[in-house]
Design an enzyme around this catalytic site. Sequence first.
Site, PDB file in Angstrom:
ATOM      1  N   THR A 121       0.855  -1.188   0.000  1.00 29.66           N
ATOM      2  CA  THR A 121       0.000   0.000   0.000  1.00 29.66           C
ATOM      3  C   THR A 121       0.889   1.236   0.000  1.00 29.66           C
ATOM      4  OG1 THR A 121      -1.639  -1.238   1.246  1.00 29.66           O
ATOM      5  CG2 THR A 121      -1.866   1.162   1.260  1.00 29.66           C
ATOM      6  N   GLY A 254     -16.978  -1.539  19.496  1.00 28.30           N
ATOM      7  CA  GLY A 254     -15.957  -2.190  20.310  1.00 28.30           C
ATOM      8  C   GLY A 254     -14.832  -1.241  20.658  1.00 28.30           C
ATOM      9  N   CYS A 261      -2.814  -2.224   8.963  1.00 25.74           N
ATOM     10  CA  CYS A 261      -3.309  -1.461   7.803  1.00 25.74           C
ATOM     11  C   CYS A 261      -4.098  -0.211   8.172  1.00 25.74           C
ATOM     12  CB  CYS A 261      -4.176  -2.364   6.939  1.00 25.74           C
ATOM     13  SG  CYS A 261      -3.252  -3.690   6.171  1.00 25.74           S
ATOM     14  N   LYS A 322      -7.358  -8.652  16.008  1.00 30.66           N
ATOM     15  CA  LYS A 322      -8.679  -9.186  15.688  1.00 30.66           C
ATOM     16  C   LYS A 322      -8.559 -10.706  15.682  1.00 30.66           C
ATOM     17  CE  LYS A 322      -8.222  -9.517  10.746  1.00 30.66           C
ATOM     18  NZ  LYS A 322      -8.935  -9.491   9.513  1.00 30.66           N
TER      19      LYS A 322
END
Length: 460
Positions: A121, A254, A261, A322
């Site tokens: 990216t 949350g 990223c 995550k």
Amino acid sequence: MKLGVVGVGYVGLVTGACLAEAGNHVICVDSDADKIHGLRDGVIPIYECGLEEIVRRTAKAGRLHFTTDLNDAVAQSDVIFLAVGTPMAEDGSANLYGVYAVARELGNVLTEYRIIVMKSTVPVGTHEALTRIIRSKTTAPFDYVSNPEFLKEGAAVEDFMHPDRVIIGTTSQKARDVMTELYKPFMRKSKRLICMDPASAEMTKYAANGMLATRISFMNEISRLCEETGADAELVRQGLGSDGRIGSAFLFPGIGFGGSCFPKDIRALIHTGRTNGVDMPLAEAVWKVNAAARTRFADRVIAHFKGRESHAVLGVWGLAFKANTDDVRESPAVYCVQRFIKAGLQVRAYDPQAGPAAAAVLGAGLELCQDAHGALEGCDALCVLTDWQEFRTPDLEAIRAALRAPVVFDGRDLYDPQSMARAGFQYYAVGRPSGSGDHAGQGKASACAVSGRVPPEEPC
Ligand SMILES: NC(=O)c1ccc[n+]([C@@H]2O[C@H](COP(=O)([O-])OP(=O)(O)OC[C@H]3O[C@@H](n4cnc5c(N)ncnc54)[C@H](O)[C@@H]3O)[C@@H](O)[C@H]2O)c1
């Protein structure tokens, strides 16, 4: 086809392995010699569902090779993918040191026509700088393609094998044709191979991550308001996400987004705006709301133990940024644990995959446990920080038995406040009725709402 992949991290290894699985011959190059030696011995440096089998299989079949020698890879490949890291620099911009270094090395070894494909990216305009760097080192012809990667960690193999779209940014018809051919095996279901110029391709990646991060921050802002007004953010989420124009993805309240990223890409977007004289107030707000989500949650947990921090033991479930990954880069869970330790709390933590990576960051202050219930023994509360599947249907009785006090802080809104209250827990979630039965249930979560909860979808 004969392919090279430079940078064997989450993106590079998945790209190389999946392209080899499709029948190509792939040479993966990394400057980290230990990583390369490990891979040659079958040691997969990251946890990613399904990856290990593909790497083993394709390596055994002789289609996937690992080396530290860029020259070797360039000499034997028609197309060279670049997938080195572009971490956040101190000023918030994308640190392009790695991609510039590879461009210089490539320029030094390029002697014949090659297609150079950027998977990392990189900010809009980087294709011009990289083309300039390579041209300054070689007279060999090459075409440049911006081919940003959209895979999600935790589902990276699946995403690469079945992309919902592939972006090809190039001005060369020849490169476009080669890329179309290369991606054909992965486009049997989705036909969305979108061709554009390199600058638009670079911008598309930032716009996509910016949009997804915006949805998460928007939902966290709404949750904050739910907490003050008695609305239940989970019910609001269901109502909101069922609008066909909006959709349900990336709306889970949350402790905010993390990972390698979203945080760096939002900061880089803001920085790109600044250097181009464009204010980015929305991106700034997304960043601010995200930072506030984790801070507020950690504050709430620490406040619960005020005055007795030195005696309190907290059981933590989840350290990865995550579920389904061992990645702890910019993990909100790691941030919270750092705050707990700093406040004087003793922390016992369990994560199905990210324990060692988190321990390397958190040091001696963290007591790493081997299973979820073991982490709760003698604890004064459970704090859920990552939405791993194995935490989603807990044995409430076993949790009560293990804890010294029936207190649960849920940073991922995994449980139903009414069920928790009924089981005798003091339950604190994000944007939901909290407490031990007195306030719980204000938001009237129905049984159907609870059982119909779909697994949270996570950022890449
Ligand atoms: N991780 C994701 O989920 C994800 C998803 C989409 C896009 N991206 C983007 O892809 C890029 C790579 O991300 P990642 O998470 O795979 O990074 P990573 O840090 O996991 O891997 C990068 C690899 O590049 C290697 N490297 C660095 N400099 C090198 C050099 N000069 N020569 C050879 N190897 C070198 C490093 O040793 C490392 O193994 C980033 O730009 C990132 O933003 C990442």
